[in-house]
Design a protein around this motif. Structure first.
Motif, PDB file in Angstrom:
ATOM      1  N   ILE A   1       0.854  -1.186   0.000  1.00  6.94           N
ATOM      2  CA  ILE A   1       0.000   0.000   0.000  1.00  6.94           C
ATOM      3  C   ILE A   1       0.891   1.236   0.000  1.00  6.94           C
ATOM      4  N   ASP A   2       0.725   2.058  -1.051  1.00  5.11           N
ATOM      5  CA  ASP A   2       1.455   3.320  -1.168  1.00  5.11           C
ATOM      6  C   ASP A   2       0.511   4.489  -0.919  1.00  5.11           C
ATOM      7  N   HIS A   3       1.085   5.595  -0.430  1.00  3.65           N
ATOM      8  CA  HIS A   3       0.303   6.785  -0.091  1.00  3.65           C
ATOM      9  C   HIS A   3       0.921   8.026  -0.739  1.00  3.65           C
ATOM     10  N   TRP A   4       0.057   8.941  -1.159  1.00  2.00           N
ATOM     11  CA  TRP A   4       0.486  10.249  -1.646  1.00  2.00           C
ATOM     12  C   TRP A   4      -0.448  11.321  -1.096  1.00  2.00           C
ATOM     13  N   ASP A   5       0.113  12.437  -0.642  1.00  4.42           N
ATOM     14  CA  ASP A   5      -0.727  13.588  -0.327  1.00  4.42           C
ATOM     15  C   ASP A   5      -0.475  14.673  -1.380  1.00  4.42           C
ATOM     16  N   ASP A   6      -1.209  15.766  -1.283  1.00  5.50           N
ATOM     17  CA  ASP A   6      -1.175  16.825  -2.302  1.00  5.50           C
ATOM     18  C   ASP A   6      -1.433  16.266  -3.694  1.00  5.50           C
ATOM     19  N   TRP A   7      -2.329  15.279  -3.775  1.00  4.52           N
ATOM     20  CA  TRP A   7      -2.706  14.738  -5.082  1.00  4.52           C
ATOM     21  C   TRP A   7      -3.421  15.836  -5.870  1.00  4.52           C
ATOM     22  N   PRO A   8      -3.274  15.897  -7.189  1.00  4.27           N
ATOM     23  CA  PRO A   8      -3.782  17.048  -7.940  1.00  4.27           C
ATOM     24  C   PRO A   8      -5.302  17.158  -8.034  1.00  4.27           C
ATOM     25  N   GLU A   9      -6.047  16.153  -7.613  1.00  4.04           N
ATOM     26  CA  GLU A   9      -7.505  16.227  -7.686  1.00  4.04           C
ATOM     27  C   GLU A   9      -8.107  15.355  -6.590  1.00  4.04           C
ATOM     28  N   ASP A  10      -9.409  15.598  -6.314  1.00  4.27           N
ATOM     29  CA  ASP A  10     -10.058  14.868  -5.224  1.00  4.27           C
ATOM     30  C   ASP A  10     -10.882  13.683  -5.713  1.00  4.27           C
ATOM     31  N   HIS A  11     -10.855  13.404  -7.010  1.00  3.64           N
ATOM     32  CA  HIS A  11     -11.493  12.214  -7.574  1.00  3.64           C
ATOM     33  C   HIS A  11     -10.735  11.837  -8.847  1.00  3.64           C
ATOM     34  N   ILE A  12     -10.959  10.644  -9.323  1.00  5.85           N
ATOM     35  CA  ILE A  12     -10.158  10.141 -10.442  1.00  5.85           C
ATOM     36  C   ILE A  12     -10.731  10.625 -11.771  1.00  5.85           C
TER      37      ILE A  12
ATOM     38  N   ASN B   1     -17.206   4.378  -7.555  1.00 11.51           N
ATOM     39  CA  ASN B   1     -17.291   5.393  -6.506  1.00 11.51           C
ATOM     40  C   ASN B   1     -17.885   4.749  -5.266  1.00 11.51           C
ATOM     41  N   ALA B   2     -17.391   5.148  -4.116  1.00  8.75           N
ATOM     42  CA  ALA B   2     -17.877   4.584  -2.859  1.00  8.75           C
ATOM     43  C   ALA B   2     -17.805   5.654  -1.780  1.00  8.75           C
ATOM     44  N   THR B   3     -18.552   5.431  -0.713  1.00  6.19           N
ATOM     45  CA  THR B   3     -18.448   6.273   0.471  1.00  6.19           C
ATOM     46  C   THR B   3     -17.763   5.466   1.560  1.00  6.19           C
ATOM     47  N   ILE B   4     -16.588   5.912   1.953  1.00  5.43           N
ATOM     48  CA  ILE B   4     -15.782   5.209   2.951  1.00  5.43           C
ATOM     49  C   ILE B   4     -15.466   6.187   4.077  1.00  5.43           C
ATOM     50  N   SER B   5     -15.772   5.796   5.293  1.00  5.11           N
ATOM     51  CA  SER B   5     -15.577   6.676   6.457  1.00  5.11           C
ATOM     52  C   SER B   5     -16.264   8.017   6.241  1.00  5.11           C
ATOM     53  N   GLY B   6     -17.422   7.998   5.571  1.00  4.03           N
ATOM     54  CA  GLY B   6     -18.175   9.221   5.347  1.00  4.03           C
ATOM     55  C   GLY B   6     -17.622  10.123   4.267  1.00  4.03           C
ATOM     56  N   VAL B   7     -16.609   9.642   3.543  1.00  2.00           N
ATOM     57  CA  VAL B   7     -15.959  10.442   2.507  1.00  2.00           C
ATOM     58  C   VAL B   7     -16.232   9.801   1.143  1.00  2.00           C
ATOM     59  N   THR B   8     -16.528  10.639   0.154  1.00  3.10           N
ATOM     60  CA  THR B   8     -16.705  10.130  -1.204  1.00  3.10           C
ATOM     61  C   THR B   8     -15.345   9.793  -1.797  1.00  3.10           C
ATOM     62  N   VAL B   9     -15.212   8.569  -2.269  1.00  2.00           N
ATOM     63  CA  VAL B   9     -13.929   8.053  -2.752  1.00  2.00           C
ATOM     64  C   VAL B   9     -14.086   7.564  -4.188  1.00  2.00           C
ATOM     65  N   SER B  10     -13.136   7.944  -5.039  1.00  2.00           N
ATOM     66  CA  SER B  10     -13.051   7.382  -6.386  1.00  2.00           C
ATOM     67  C   SER B  10     -12.108   6.188  -6.345  1.00  2.00           C
TER      68      SER B  10
ATOM     69  N   TYR C   1      -7.287   4.530  -4.815  1.00  2.00           N
ATOM     70  CA  TYR C   1      -8.332   5.307  -4.137  1.00  2.00           C
ATOM     71  C   TYR C   1      -7.891   6.775  -4.127  1.00  2.00           C
ATOM     72  N   VAL C   2      -8.780   7.676  -4.508  1.00  2.00           N
ATOM     73  CA  VAL C   2      -8.495   9.110  -4.460  1.00  2.00           C
ATOM     74  C   VAL C   2      -9.632   9.793  -3.706  1.00  2.00           C
ATOM     75  N   PHE C   3      -9.290  10.686  -2.771  1.00  2.00           N
ATOM     76  CA  PHE C   3     -10.296  11.298  -1.909  1.00  2.00           C
ATOM     77  C   PHE C   3      -9.729  12.552  -1.244  1.00  2.00           C
ATOM     78  N   PRO C   4     -10.603  13.449  -0.795  1.00  2.00           N
ATOM     79  CA  PRO C   4     -10.161  14.620  -0.035  1.00  2.00           C
ATOM     80  C   PRO C   4     -10.282  14.377   1.467  1.00  2.00           C
ATOM     81  N   LYS C   5      -9.359  14.957   2.208  1.00  2.00           N
ATOM     82  CA  LYS C   5      -9.467  14.933   3.668  1.00  2.00           C
ATOM     83  C   LYS C   5      -8.591  16.042   4.238  1.00  2.00           C
ATOM     84  N   GLU C   6      -9.123  16.740   5.214  1.00  2.00           N
ATOM     85  CA  GLU C   6      -8.382  17.772   5.936  1.00  2.00           C
ATOM     86  C   GLU C   6      -7.685  18.742   4.980  1.00  2.00           C
TER      87      GLU C   6
END
Length: 205
Positions: free
Chosen positions: A76-87, A110-119, A141-146
């Motif tokens: 599992i890899d992680h990136w922040d400051d991704w250029p968009e909040d959905h794919i 598309n799914a709702t995970i932990s109350g967040v819309t996720v692509s 998975y691409v999503f916005p948070k904080e």
């Protein structure tokens, strides 16, 4: 009267945001952090029990970032400051560029995970699907948070796994835990709340 209702609603919203921000600070102060964590960009997340970082196992050659985690079956890899909040094609192009040997989209979801819309985007690296290697499928998975956008990618598993709903549910559950543990170190809940109230007021008047 409607104007007064709007002002009252704004004040209530402000109170809720301030209260929530203080509660989070109190919880952070009272809690003792005993979990193992990884830092990526300006963010942090928790490494699940029985999982390891690729650095610990000297398996960074199997991951796409220096701060991946693994249970020695998937990475599992992680990136922040991704250029968009959905794919969109922007995310797909970035994911495609990470794959040597091709990139084939299997399914967008598309799914709702932990109350967040996720692509979500399931993909295959065709060059990994051989007589001796079967793990060629991944999911992003691409999503916005904080106030930032995140991307998480799980790779690689087999076609059998991809067609196994139980396995895919377990992957989603793992990402749900991951999402709940991700924290943007630069996030200030109060400032963010005030900004969103300003946006709300600007849209109302």
């Amino acid at each position: 009267m409607r104007r007064n209702e709007k002002i009252l609603g704004i004040l209530i919203l402000l109170f809720i945001i301030i209260f929530s921000s203080n509660i989070n600070g109190i919880n952070s102060f009272l809690s003792v952090q005993t979990d193992k964590t990884i830092d990526f960009g300006h963010s942090v997340t928790v490494v699940p029990q029985s999982w390891n970082t690729t650095q610990e196992l000297n398996q960074t050659n199997q991951s796409k970032t220096p701060h991946a985690i693994t249970n020695e079956y998937v990475y599992i890899d992680h990136w922040d400051d991704w250029p968009e909040d959905h794919i969109t094609s922007i995310s797909e192009a970035k994911f495609r560029a990470m794959e040597d040997g091709g990139y084939k989209v299997l399914k967008n979801d598309n799914a709702t995970i932990s109350g967040v819309t996720v692509s979500k985007q399931y993909f295959s690296n065709p060059s990994r699907n051989t007589d001796s290697v079967w793990n060629h499928v991944g999911v992003s998975y691409v999503f916005p948070k904080e106030d930032t956008n995140y991307a998480i990618q799980v790779h690689y598993f087999t076609s059998h796994d991809y067609h196994n709903e139980t396995f895919l549910k377990e992957v989603d559950d793992r990402i749900e835990d991951d999402m709940s543990n991700i924290h943007n170190n630069e996030f200030n809940g109060f400032i963010s709340g005030v900004y969103h109230i300003y946006e709300f007021i600007a849209n109302q008047f």
